[in-house]
Design a protein around this motif. Sequence first.
Motif, short mmCIF file in Angstrom:
data_model
loop_
_atom_site.label_atom_id
_atom_site.label_comp_id
_atom_site.label_asym_id
_atom_site.label_seq_id
_atom_site.Cartn_x
_atom_site.Cartn_y
_atom_site.Cartn_z
N GLY A 157 0.87 -1.07 0.07
CA GLY A 157 -0.04 -0.12 0.06
C GLY A 157 0.60 1.36 -0.14
O GLY A 157 2.13 1.21 0.19
N ARG A 158 0.27 2.41 -0.40
CA ARG A 158 1.00 3.66 -0.69
C ARG A 158 2.18 3.70 -1.09
O ARG A 158 3.16 4.26 -0.78
N GLY A 159 2.11 2.81 -2.32
CA GLY A 159 3.22 2.99 -3.06
C GLY A 159 4.35 1.94 -2.86
O GLY A 159 5.67 2.17 -3.36
N LYS A 160 4.32 1.27 -2.07
CA LYS A 160 5.46 0.25 -1.41
C LYS A 160 5.08 -0.84 -0.93
O LYS A 160 3.64 -1.11 -0.58
N TRP A 161 5.93 -1.76 -0.51
CA TRP A 161 5.55 -3.15 0.13
C TRP A 161 6.64 -3.60 1.11
O TRP A 161 7.71 -3.02 0.85
N GLN A 162 6.29 -4.28 1.91
CA GLN A 162 7.18 -4.80 2.96
C GLN A 162 7.02 -6.25 3.20
O GLN A 162 5.85 -6.87 3.33
N GLU A 163 7.96 -6.87 3.83
CA GLU A 163 8.13 -8.37 3.81
C GLU A 163 8.56 -8.56 5.37
O GLU A 163 9.26 -8.10 5.81
N GLN A 164 7.83 -9.67 5.76
CA GLN A 164 8.36 -10.05 7.30
C GLN A 164 8.23 -11.60 7.16
O GLN A 164 7.27 -12.13 6.84
N ALA A 165 9.31 -12.28 7.47
CA ALA A 165 9.54 -13.79 7.31
C ALA A 165 9.75 -14.23 8.74
O ALA A 165 10.37 -13.78 9.38
N PHE A 166 9.03 -15.46 8.79
CA PHE A 166 9.15 -16.19 10.15
C PHE A 166 9.54 -17.72 9.95
O PHE A 166 9.20 -18.15 9.05
N SER A 167 10.48 -18.28 10.80
CA SER A 167 10.61 -19.44 10.80
C SER A 167 9.89 -20.55 11.86
O SER A 167 9.86 -19.70 12.93
N VAL A 168 9.30 -21.30 11.72
CA VAL A 168 8.46 -22.17 12.51
C VAL A 168 8.96 -23.32 12.88
O VAL A 168 9.37 -24.24 12.06
N PRO A 169 9.04 -23.49 14.19
CA PRO A 169 9.74 -24.72 14.65
C PRO A 169 8.82 -25.86 14.38
O PRO A 169 7.73 -26.16 14.26
#
Length: 195
Positions: free
Chosen positions: A104-116
């Motif tokens: 949104g608002r002309g940009k994007w963001q990534e958040q990655a998680f490792s799951v045990p």
Amino acid sequence: MAIFRCSMFGQIVYADAFTYQELLETEARVTAIVQDALEQCGAQHINFTGEADALLMECVFSDMDRAAHHALCDRIIQQLGSGVLGRFAFMDRSLDSVVFYFLGRGKWQEQAFSVPAPREALSGWMVRQERKPVPPLQSRRQESKTPAPAPEGHDSANGEPLQDSPEARPDSKNKAQAGNSAKKQNNHAQGATPD
């Protein structure tokens, strides 16, 4: 039979200011944009569901390919338009990782998680956020224009600590400093000279 190693769930939400007609037109436009981008990035079994002022979607990919996810976000964000926000969750079939993308608002963001794995989780391991996510192409282009993301436990909009974070709960030293600051402001307002 094809094996799909990645499932994606998505949600697009629209601004409250849209009229009903604008909402219908925007949803039709965004559905076409997202459908095309998903197909270009190799998505299969694409399903869209309209729900009030949101568009829900799900599909599958042959692999958990973050470079393809970045390309997908780059394609969509260029055409998304104002008043439209989105989020995607990509989950690998073996449940080892989950990656979220916020658009949104002309940009994007990534958040990655490792799951045990269950054994690790039952021995006390927790879901862990990736320390240094790969910066998206869109962010690298605008890096000098956008502020750095807030540290963990802080509100990304204004950089202040979230209410539940340890930084938001003042310790005794901070309470004492806050009390002294209030006394100095009170003395200054009354015309007293600070010690």
